[in-house]
Enzyme design. Sequence first.
Site, short mmCIF file in Angstrom:
data_model
loop_
_atom_site.label_atom_id
_atom_site.label_comp_id
_atom_site.label_asym_id
_atom_site.label_seq_id
_atom_site.Cartn_x
_atom_site.Cartn_y
_atom_site.Cartn_z
N GLN A 196 6.25 -22.89 16.46
CA GLN A 196 6.47 -24.31 16.72
C GLN A 196 7.94 -24.57 17.03
O GLN A 196 8.27 -25.36 17.92
CB GLN A 196 6.03 -25.14 15.53
N ARG A 215 4.15 -25.37 23.31
CA ARG A 215 3.57 -24.31 22.49
C ARG A 215 3.01 -23.22 23.41
O ARG A 215 3.17 -22.02 23.14
CB ARG A 215 2.45 -24.86 21.59
N ARG A 272 -2.67 -17.16 11.46
CA ARG A 272 -2.34 -18.47 10.87
C ARG A 272 -2.92 -18.46 9.47
O ARG A 272 -4.14 -18.55 9.29
CB ARG A 272 -2.95 -19.59 11.73
N HIS A 314 7.05 -21.88 10.30
CA HIS A 314 6.23 -22.18 11.48
C HIS A 314 7.07 -21.84 12.72
O HIS A 314 7.45 -22.70 13.51
CB HIS A 314 5.85 -23.66 11.49
N ASP A 345 7.65 -34.63 10.23
CA ASP A 345 6.38 -33.94 10.05
C ASP A 345 5.62 -34.69 8.96
O ASP A 345 6.20 -35.51 8.23
CB ASP A 345 6.62 -32.48 9.66
N CYS A 366 5.46 -32.19 15.33
CA CYS A 366 4.61 -31.05 15.69
C CYS A 366 3.14 -31.42 15.77
O CYS A 366 2.34 -30.64 16.31
CB CYS A 366 4.84 -29.90 14.72
#
Length: 313
Positions: free
Chosen positions: A132, A296, A102, A129, A228, A268
């Site tokens: 996700q 996830r 990450r 991402h 988001d 998310c």
Amino acid sequence: MTLRHFLRDDDLSPAEQREVLDLALAFRDDRHLRRPLAGSQAVAFITDKPTLRTQVSFATGIAELGGFPLMVDGSLAQIGVRESISDTTRVLDRQVAAIVWRTFADSRIQEMAHVSRVPVINALTDGFHPCQILADLATIAAHRGGVDHLKGLSLAYVGDGANNMAHSYLLGGVTAGMHVRIGAPTGYLPATDIVARATDIAATTGGSVTVTTDPREAVTGAYAVATDTWVSMGDEEQAAQRETPFVPFQLNAGLLSHARPEAIVLHCLPAYRGKEITAEVIDGPQSVVFDEAEFRLHAQKALLTWLLETSDV
């Protein structure tokens, strides 16, 4: 030697994405269905950015696959500063079955994958991402009746169209054959190369791409509506200037009313109630954000299993 990485959503073909999503739903029903890391083998999880869901889901998932989650604090490792990405990778890939990172610039994880002899997974970069989006697609499939039902659905995303979530929704959504609509203010639209790539994929899957500055156009008739944060990690100094142009894109009851009556709401997380989404919507009956957070775990277990079983390393 066959080696597969997952750095961005289009690293999986439509057929491969379907395999991973089907397996994610199977892991949802039986969390100990497969144990490819039994032995146990270690998987390195490196984080250069703040994390909760990503760390918890990968650590739990690696353990449930029979492995050991080796957690590496990026602020201490200082990869690319204290030691080169290449040298760090060569240390890790002799000791672990896979590397999950990450981090910030996409070039960092690309450099790691170029050197690595084990699968490398993008757990979030500035550009994408993808884990996700696998979780989001699995969540939609679970609420729709299976992966077969993703094709032809409309997925609307409203908010910052230039961020990693919008880019991954475009690539991952059309790979599943969905009609992906991005609603964002002028100046915050997706990168043109990502739109072009998504359009090319859509031509082969029956999906489509729409980019609009009208939030109502994006949402109207959509089966799933996502948003988001307006201020991504690294953009905190722009928080004040970003708020005004994004206000019309807030996911509130009025905007959601233009979607299909059975539409589900995705975010998310972390969410900022009263900013990009209202409490009424995120805590309301159409919200599936905590199912999404759980997926996830299932999606990443499926991805790890698929990569390990596909890669001949």
